[in-house]
Design an enzyme around this catalytic site. Structure first.
Site, PDB file in Angstrom:
ATOM      1  CB  SER A   8      19.178  13.938 -30.808  1.00  0.00           C
ATOM      2  OG  SER A   8      19.763  14.904 -31.155  1.00  0.00           O
ATOM      3  CD  GLU A  10      16.001  21.144 -26.556  1.00  0.00           C
ATOM      4  OE1 GLU A  10      17.438  21.455 -27.198  1.00  0.00           O
ATOM      5  OE2 GLU A  10      15.783  22.498 -26.383  1.00  0.00           O
ATOM      6  CG  ASP A 102      18.218  31.560 -20.533  1.00  0.00           C
ATOM      7  OD1 ASP A 102      19.211  31.844 -21.405  1.00  0.00           O
ATOM      8  OD2 ASP A 102      17.772  31.582 -21.540  1.00  0.00           O
ATOM      9  CG  PHE A 212      12.425  31.181 -32.327  1.00  0.00           C
ATOM     10  CD1 PHE A 212      12.206  31.235 -31.050  1.00  0.00           C
ATOM     11  CD2 PHE A 212      12.302  29.861 -33.211  1.00  0.00           C
ATOM     12  CE1 PHE A 212      10.855  30.104 -30.756  1.00  0.00           C
ATOM     13  CE2 PHE A 212      10.894  29.414 -33.031  1.00  0.00           C
ATOM     14  CZ  PHE A 212      10.693  29.703 -31.237  1.00  0.00           C
ATOM     15  CG  HIS A 262      19.760  18.646 -31.064  1.00  0.00           C
ATOM     16  ND1 HIS A 262      19.517  17.936 -30.380  1.00  0.00           N
ATOM     17  CD2 HIS A 262      19.753  19.330 -30.069  1.00  0.00           C
ATOM     18  CE1 HIS A 262      18.885  18.426 -28.955  1.00  0.00           C
ATOM     19  NE2 HIS A 262      18.787  19.494 -29.278  1.00  0.00           N
TER      20      HIS A 262
HETATM   21  C1  LIG Z   1      21.419  22.955 -27.152  1.00  0.00           C
HETATM   22  C2  LIG Z   1      20.705  23.962 -26.049  1.00  0.00           C
HETATM   23  C3  LIG Z   1      19.992  23.329 -24.701  1.00  0.00           C
HETATM   24  C4  LIG Z   1      19.494  24.861 -24.326  1.00  0.00           C
HETATM   25  N1  LIG Z   1      18.895  23.606 -23.533  1.00  0.00           N
HETATM   26  C5  LIG Z   1      17.871  25.173 -22.207  1.00  0.00           C
HETATM   27  C6  LIG Z   1      17.386  24.639 -21.342  1.00  0.00           C
HETATM   28  O1  LIG Z   1      17.040  23.084 -21.103  1.00  0.00           O
HETATM   29  N2  LIG Z   1      16.465  24.750 -20.418  1.00  0.00           N
HETATM   30  C7  LIG Z   1      17.538  26.691 -19.836  1.00  0.00           C
HETATM   31  O2  LIG Z   1      17.283  27.218 -19.169  1.00  0.00           O
HETATM   32  N3  LIG Z   1      18.052  26.616 -21.274  1.00  0.00           N
HETATM   33  C8  LIG Z   1      18.020  25.988 -22.233  1.00  0.00           C
HETATM   34  N4  LIG Z   1      19.755  26.186 -22.747  1.00  0.00           N
HETATM   35  C9  LIG Z   1      20.074  27.653 -23.689  1.00  0.00           C
HETATM   36  C10 LIG Z   1      20.795  28.272 -22.214  1.00  0.00           C
HETATM   37  O3  LIG Z   1      20.468  27.800 -20.212  1.00  0.00           O
HETATM   38  C11 LIG Z   1      21.558  29.286 -22.383  1.00  0.00           C
HETATM   39  O4  LIG Z   1      21.801  30.751 -23.420  1.00  0.00           O
HETATM   40  C12 LIG Z   1      22.072  30.149 -21.245  1.00  0.00           C
HETATM   41  O5  LIG Z   1      21.885  31.742 -20.826  1.00  0.00           O
HETATM   42  C13 LIG Z   1      23.772  29.277 -20.626  1.00  0.00           C
HETATM   43  O6  LIG Z   1      23.631  28.163 -20.999  1.00  0.00           O
HETATM   44  P1  LIG Z   1      25.696  27.882 -21.321  1.00  0.00           P
HETATM   45  O7  LIG Z   1      24.733  26.181 -20.125  1.00  0.00           O
HETATM   46  O8  LIG Z   1      25.237  28.022 -22.031  1.00  0.00           O
HETATM   47  O9  LIG Z   1      25.611  28.303 -19.695  1.00  0.00           O
HETATM   48  P2  LIG Z   1      27.387  28.611 -19.763  1.00  0.00           P
HETATM   49  O10 LIG Z   1      28.799  27.685 -20.560  1.00  0.00           O
HETATM   50  O11 LIG Z   1      28.524  28.935 -18.299  1.00  0.00           O
HETATM   51  O12 LIG Z   1      28.085  30.377 -20.220  1.00  0.00           O
HETATM   52  C14 LIG Z   1      26.994  31.463 -20.300  1.00  0.00           C
HETATM   53  C15 LIG Z   1      27.481  32.650 -20.115  1.00  0.00           C
HETATM   54  O13 LIG Z   1      28.718  32.611 -19.364  1.00  0.00           O
HETATM   55  C16 LIG Z   1      30.112  33.106 -20.423  1.00  0.00           C
HETATM   56  N5  LIG Z   1      31.397  32.024 -18.759  1.00  0.00           N
HETATM   57  C17 LIG Z   1      31.266  30.508 -18.989  1.00  0.00           C
HETATM   58  N6  LIG Z   1      31.707  30.143 -17.939  1.00  0.00           N
HETATM   59  C18 LIG Z   1      32.440  31.015 -17.720  1.00  0.00           C
HETATM   60  C19 LIG Z   1      33.239  30.864 -16.636  1.00  0.00           C
HETATM   61  N7  LIG Z   1      33.962  30.249 -16.179  1.00  0.00           N
HETATM   62  N8  LIG Z   1      34.254  32.026 -16.284  1.00  0.00           N
HETATM   63  C20 LIG Z   1      33.268  33.783 -16.872  1.00  0.00           C
HETATM   64  N9  LIG Z   1      32.842  33.131 -18.032  1.00  0.00           N
HETATM   65  C21 LIG Z   1      31.557  32.034 -18.371  1.00  0.00           C
HETATM   66  C22 LIG Z   1      30.021  32.153 -21.416  1.00  0.00           C
HETATM   67  O14 LIG Z   1      30.525  32.709 -22.520  1.00  0.00           O
HETATM   68  C23 LIG Z   1      28.582  32.599 -21.834  1.00  0.00           C
HETATM   69  O15 LIG Z   1      28.333  33.952 -22.145  1.00  0.00           O
HETATM   70  C24 LIG Z   1      19.931  25.726 -24.129  1.00  0.00           C
HETATM   71  C25 LIG Z   1      20.824  25.957 -25.162  1.00  0.00           C
HETATM   72  C26 LIG Z   1      21.048  25.511 -25.781  1.00  0.00           C
HETATM   73  C27 LIG Z   1      22.465  25.612 -26.688  1.00  0.00           C
END
Ligand SMILES: Cc1cc2nc3c(=O)[nH]c(=O)nc-3n(C[C@H](O)[C@H](O)[C@H](O)COP(=O)(O)OP(=O)(O)OC[C@H]3O[C@@H](n4cnc5c(N)ncnc54)[C@H](O)[C@@H]3O)c2cc1C
Length: 285
Positions: A8, A10, A102, A212, A262
């Protein structure tokens, strides 16, 4: 598809009309190797829902390949996310990359502001409201998310997303294959069977690669950083070196069980296509 493996690409919504005008050609060139889908970021760098949607439309128009929106929940409400999901379903979207997003620079706590605090809550919400209508992909961090307390705590949080109903995961970029294999070993021990697809960022320059990696907490091996620094004024040699490093990474990952790749294309076709060409992948099934 270029092979029986998952591939895939991005894209991000271009920020200027000039860059939007260049996108159809990039999409067409990348679509020629028949990826499983293009995913389109949302929210990163100030991109809007409109930008994500317009980029999705461009993908469908110029390639016919599946377009997959990223959906972040930081700072959002259940009503707003519900509305976006309805619009995506009505537009024929079949898969979503579900993320927290973020945190704003002013955030005082690791929990995101708004009605969703972490991505596992978004995954649960999608499953509650839409059942199995969407395939859900989530983010995975072989080298740990930079805000996590520890690798163990971060892994537990990854597990929450899987238990909430994620079908697959895409990893953050990394340049150490062993970090991915260690992550997969931990998945195996925890009984996680969903595909975890490595996220690959082609190397195209010194300063952007350093930026990055710093931005997402990825380790850039010292020898790679030093070589890129040395070659930074010789673009062709730097790109050849970067191609060699990332080809070796992809090759090692695929030979040792990664289900596919990806690519973070940064809206350029050439670096990703050179990599795929170098990889000598098996023919399509
Ligand atoms: C493939 C990929 C695509 C991305 N695309 C985008 C995008 O389109 N737009 C964008 O803005 N960003 C994007 N990001 C970046 C991403 O949004 C950031 O890395 C963000 O800081 C974390 O998102 P997450 O969904 O992994 O968060 P989570 O899984 O919620 O984790 C975030 C943090 O909180 C902690 N955590 C998670 N769940 C809990 C809980 N229940 N209790 C306590 N702590 C917890 C985790 O350990 C981690 O440190 C992408 C990252 C990746 C890997």
């Amino acid at each position: 598809m270029v092979s029986p493996l998952h591939f895939s690409f991005e894209l991000f919504p271009p920020r200027t009309p000039e860059n939007m005008a260049k996108l159809p050609a990039v999409i067409g060139q990348l679509a020629a190797v028949r990826p499983d889908y293009f995913s389109i970021t949302y929210g990163a760098g100030g991109s809007t829902m409109k930008g994500t949607y317009e980029t999705m439309v461009a993908v469908v128009e110029h390639s016919g390949v599946e377009a997959v929106p990223h959906l972040t929940c930081v700072g959002s409400t259940r009503a707003h996310i519900a509305e976006l999901l309805r619009r995506y379903r009505d537009a024929g979207v079949k898969r979503i990359v579900a993320l927290r997003g973020d945190l704003p620079a002013t955030a005082m706590s690791p929990a995101a502001p708004g009605e969703f605090h972490y991505a596992n809550e978004l995954v649960s919400f999608i499953r509650e409201t839409h059942g199995d209508e969407f395939k859900i992909e989530v983010a995975a961090y072989p080298e740990m998310h930079p805000q996590a307390h520890s690798p163990g705590a971060d892994f537990e949080n990854f597990l929450r997303k899987v238990e909430a109903g994620a079908d697959a995961a895409l990893t953050q970029l990394f340049y150490n294959a062993d970090a991915y294999f260690d992550f997969m070993e931990r998945c195996g021990k925890a009984g996680i069977r969903i595909p975890v697809v490595p996220g690959i960022m082609p190397i195209t320059g010194f300063s952007n690669t350093v930026r990055f990696c710093a931005g997402c907490g990825a380790d850039l091996p010292r020898w790679v950083r030093l070589r890129l620094e040395e070659l930074q004024d010789d673009k062709a040699s730097l790109q050849d070196f970067g191609l060699e490093v990332v080809t070796r990474l992809c090759d090692t990952l695929l030979r040792n069980g990664a289900p596919g790749l990806h690519f973070y294309t940064i809206n350029q076709s050439e670096p990703t296509l050179r990599l795929l060409k170098n990889l000598a992948l098996p023919a399509p099934a």
